[in-house]
Design a protein around this motif. Structure first.
Motif, PDB file in Angstrom:
ATOM      1  N   ILE A 191     -20.009   6.389   7.382  1.00  0.00           N
ATOM      2  CA  ILE A 191     -19.363   5.553   6.627  1.00  0.00           C
ATOM      3  C   ILE A 191     -18.123   6.135   5.896  1.00  0.00           C
ATOM      4  CG2 ILE A 191     -19.758   3.852   4.656  1.00  0.00           C
ATOM      5  CD1 ILE A 191     -22.535   3.632   5.424  1.00  0.00           C
ATOM      6  N   ASN A 192     -17.256   5.738   6.003  1.00  0.00           N
ATOM      7  CA  ASN A 192     -15.667   6.376   5.688  1.00  0.00           C
ATOM      8  C   ASN A 192     -15.186   5.503   4.449  1.00  0.00           C
ATOM      9  OD1 ASN A 192     -16.140   8.244   7.756  1.00  0.00           O
ATOM     10  ND2 ASN A 192     -14.864   7.299   9.091  1.00  0.00           N
ATOM     11  N   PHE A 193     -14.882   6.047   3.180  1.00  0.00           N
ATOM     12  CA  PHE A 193     -14.734   5.367   2.102  1.00  0.00           C
ATOM     13  C   PHE A 193     -13.070   5.880   2.031  1.00  0.00           C
ATOM     14  CE2 PHE A 193     -18.981   5.128   1.364  1.00  0.00           C
ATOM     15  CZ  PHE A 193     -19.247   3.980   0.748  1.00  0.00           C
ATOM     16  N   TYR A 194     -12.034   4.933   2.166  1.00  0.00           N
ATOM     17  CA  TYR A 194     -10.630   5.133   1.961  1.00  0.00           C
ATOM     18  C   TYR A 194     -10.156   4.533   0.637  1.00  0.00           C
ATOM     19  CZ  TYR A 194     -10.792   6.065   7.074  1.00  0.00           C
ATOM     20  OH  TYR A 194     -10.936   6.505   8.279  1.00  0.00           O
ATOM     21  N   ASN A 195      -9.634   5.514  -0.217  1.00  0.00           N
ATOM     22  CA  ASN A 195      -9.184   5.178  -1.438  1.00  0.00           C
ATOM     23  C   ASN A 195      -7.492   4.459  -1.237  1.00  0.00           C
ATOM     24  OD1 ASN A 195      -8.056   5.070  -4.412  1.00  0.00           O
ATOM     25  ND2 ASN A 195      -8.938   6.812  -4.878  1.00  0.00           N
ATOM     26  N   ILE A 196      -7.506   3.311  -1.819  1.00  0.00           N
ATOM     27  CA  ILE A 196      -6.234   2.560  -1.582  1.00  0.00           C
ATOM     28  C   ILE A 196      -5.723   2.212  -2.783  1.00  0.00           C
ATOM     29  CG2 ILE A 196      -5.208   0.438  -0.408  1.00  0.00           C
ATOM     30  CD1 ILE A 196      -6.820   2.061   1.683  1.00  0.00           C
ATOM     31  N   ASN A 197      -4.440   2.835  -3.213  1.00  0.00           N
ATOM     32  CA  ASN A 197      -3.747   2.653  -4.415  1.00  0.00           C
ATOM     33  C   ASN A 197      -4.496   3.010  -5.688  1.00  0.00           C
ATOM     34  OD1 ASN A 197      -1.423   1.807  -2.713  1.00  0.00           O
ATOM     35  ND2 ASN A 197      -1.801  -0.145  -3.288  1.00  0.00           N
ATOM     36  N   ASN A 198      -5.561   3.704  -5.332  1.00  0.00           N
ATOM     37  CA  ASN A 198      -6.580   3.945  -6.446  1.00  0.00           C
ATOM     38  C   ASN A 198      -6.828   2.735  -7.230  1.00  0.00           C
ATOM     39  OD1 ASN A 198      -6.886   6.815  -7.021  1.00  0.00           O
ATOM     40  ND2 ASN A 198      -4.812   7.179  -7.605  1.00  0.00           N
ATOM     41  N   ALA A 199      -7.046   1.652  -6.358  1.00  0.00           N
ATOM     42  CA  ALA A 199      -7.474   0.239  -6.966  1.00  0.00           C
ATOM     43  C   ALA A 199      -8.568  -0.179  -6.036  1.00  0.00           C
ATOM     44  CB  ALA A 199      -6.048  -0.601  -6.691  1.00  0.00           C
ATOM     45  N   LEU A 200      -8.679   0.130  -4.885  1.00  0.00           N
ATOM     46  CA  LEU A 200      -9.987  -0.571  -4.218  1.00  0.00           C
ATOM     47  C   LEU A 200     -10.227   0.550  -3.198  1.00  0.00           C
ATOM     48  CD1 LEU A 200      -9.285  -3.275  -1.776  1.00  0.00           C
ATOM     49  CD2 LEU A 200      -7.272  -2.222  -2.788  1.00  0.00           C
ATOM     50  N   ILE A 221       0.826  -1.242   0.114  1.00  0.00           N
ATOM     51  CA  ILE A 221      -0.186  -0.203  -0.027  1.00  0.00           C
ATOM     52  C   ILE A 221       1.047   1.357   0.068  1.00  0.00           C
ATOM     53  CG2 ILE A 221      -1.491   1.298   1.211  1.00  0.00           C
ATOM     54  CD1 ILE A 221      -3.066  -1.291   2.112  1.00  0.00           C
ATOM     55  N   LYS A 222       0.722   2.273  -1.062  1.00  0.00           N
ATOM     56  CA  LYS A 222       1.647   3.084  -1.180  1.00  0.00           C
ATOM     57  C   LYS A 222       0.724   4.561  -1.175  1.00  0.00           C
ATOM     58  CE  LYS A 222       4.899   0.941  -4.704  1.00  0.00           C
ATOM     59  NZ  LYS A 222       5.131   0.830  -5.813  1.00  0.00           N
ATOM     60  N   ASP A 223      -0.396   4.561  -1.484  1.00  0.00           N
ATOM     61  CA  ASP A 223      -1.269   5.628  -1.534  1.00  0.00           C
ATOM     62  C   ASP A 223      -2.677   5.419  -0.876  1.00  0.00           C
ATOM     63  OD1 ASP A 223      -1.558   8.300  -2.579  1.00  0.00           O
ATOM     64  OD2 ASP A 223      -3.023   7.610  -4.161  1.00  0.00           O
ATOM     65  N   VAL A 224      -2.837   6.422  -0.020  1.00  0.00           N
ATOM     66  CA  VAL A 224      -4.048   6.052   0.746  1.00  0.00           C
ATOM     67  C   VAL A 224      -4.848   7.505   1.052  1.00  0.00           C
ATOM     68  CG1 VAL A 224      -5.153   5.768   3.136  1.00  0.00           C
ATOM     69  CG2 VAL A 224      -3.383   4.317   2.097  1.00  0.00           C
ATOM     70  N   SER A 225      -6.024   7.383   0.709  1.00  0.00           N
ATOM     71  CA  SER A 225      -6.756   9.034   1.220  1.00  0.00           C
ATOM     72  C   SER A 225      -8.100   8.822   1.566  1.00  0.00           C
ATOM     73  CB  SER A 225      -6.601   9.784  -0.107  1.00  0.00           C
ATOM     74  OG  SER A 225      -7.464   9.394  -0.999  1.00  0.00           O
ATOM     75  N   LEU A 226      -8.694   9.536   2.364  1.00  0.00           N
ATOM     76  CA  LEU A 226      -9.988   9.310   3.051  1.00  0.00           C
ATOM     77  C   LEU A 226     -10.695  10.330   2.019  1.00  0.00           C
ATOM     78  CD1 LEU A 226     -12.351   8.867   4.995  1.00  0.00           C
ATOM     79  CD2 LEU A 226     -11.701  10.721   6.251  1.00  0.00           C
ATOM     80  N   ARG A 282      -0.575   3.302   8.321  1.00  0.00           N
ATOM     81  CA  ARG A 282      -0.735   4.866   8.958  1.00  0.00           C
ATOM     82  C   ARG A 282      -0.974   4.698  10.390  1.00  0.00           C
ATOM     83  NH1 ARG A 282       0.533   4.648   4.115  1.00  0.00           N
ATOM     84  NH2 ARG A 282       0.057   6.398   2.435  1.00  0.00           N
ATOM     85  N   LYS A 283      -0.536   5.622  11.067  1.00  0.00           N
ATOM     86  CA  LYS A 283      -0.622   5.570  12.413  1.00  0.00           C
ATOM     87  C   LYS A 283      -2.044   5.795  12.906  1.00  0.00           C
ATOM     88  CE  LYS A 283       3.362   5.315  14.846  1.00  0.00           C
ATOM     89  NZ  LYS A 283       4.364   5.098  13.927  1.00  0.00           N
ATOM     90  N   ALA A 284      -2.656   6.952  12.137  1.00  0.00           N
ATOM     91  CA  ALA A 284      -3.953   7.357  12.704  1.00  0.00           C
ATOM     92  C   ALA A 284      -4.960   8.142  11.677  1.00  0.00           C
ATOM     93  CB  ALA A 284      -3.544   8.512  13.755  1.00  0.00           C
ATOM     94  N   LEU A 285      -4.879   7.306  10.449  1.00  0.00           N
ATOM     95  CA  LEU A 285      -5.833   8.000   9.303  1.00  0.00           C
ATOM     96  C   LEU A 285      -7.227   7.809   9.774  1.00  0.00           C
ATOM     97  CD1 LEU A 285      -6.098   9.812   6.783  1.00  0.00           C
ATOM     98  CD2 LEU A 285      -5.754   7.371   5.417  1.00  0.00           C
TER      99      LEU A 285
END
Length: 199
Positions: free
Chosen positions: A62-71, A3-8, A46-49
């Protein structure tokens, strides 16, 4: 999985419209104090995302986290939070039910159960609810570091029996402290992505 890229990316409250995502989703469900945020943070490196709190019931959206622009990791509101008013609990339940029924990209639901305890009535209800929506839950038995190694198999059996889960239900013991179980979850995620990308 690396996992390289993560965003809420999206946060949905009781009155929000759920996003129409085009990438697969995996959802995480569990009681308010079962360590859901700790698991999601460990998987995302991540420590606290995902917000952890000494106060259970913090995830009310309901929180959607984008993981690697893949899922997407989809963090569902914790259930069984005693201090929430019944009316709010009912709305959270409807919100979760609506998501499970309507998401066209949901591929798996991870149900978190504290490995130290027999599953509660709320846990059993959630397990049956997920089955009723035609998903086969993957059980993550959290807080593995809190029990002795010699107790693991006995507690896994107790979780399986307590939920009334079939012999082929996947149960992964997990510790957010030692990260044991993390690679097993990654292997499942890789499998979902491969299945999706197969011609």
């Amino acid at each position: 999985m690396i996992i390289k890229d993560v965003s809420l990316e999206t946060v949905c409250g009781i009155t929000s419209v759920l996003p129409k995502n085009t990438r697969i989703e995996v959802a995480f469900a569990g009681k308010s104090n079962v360590g859901k945020s700790s698991l999601i943070n460990a998987l995302m490196n991540r420590k606290a995302l995902a917000r952890t709190s000494a106060q259970p019931g913090k995830t009310q959206t309901i929180n959607f986290y984008n993981i690697n622009n893949a899922l997407y990791f989809v963090d569902l509101p914790g259930y069984g939070y005693a201090k929430a008013p019944e009316e709010i609990k009912a709305k959270w339940g409807k919100m979760i039910e609506n998501y499970l029924k309507t998401s066209s990209m949901l591929r798996a639901v991870f149900l978190l159960i504290d490995i130290r305890h027999t599953p509660s009535a709320n846990d059993r209800t959630m397990y049956e609810w997920i089955l009723h929506q035609n998903y086969k839950p993957v059980i993550i038995a959290t807080k593995l570091d809190k029990i002795k190694r010699s107790q693991i198999q006995k507690q896994i059996k107790e979780v399986r029996t307590g939920l009334g889960a079939s012999a082929d239900t996947v149960i992964i013991p997990f510790s957010s402290v030692t990260k044991q179980g993390k690679e097993d979850i990654y292997a499942l995620l890789d499998g979902y992505l491969e299945a999706e990308n197969r011609p």
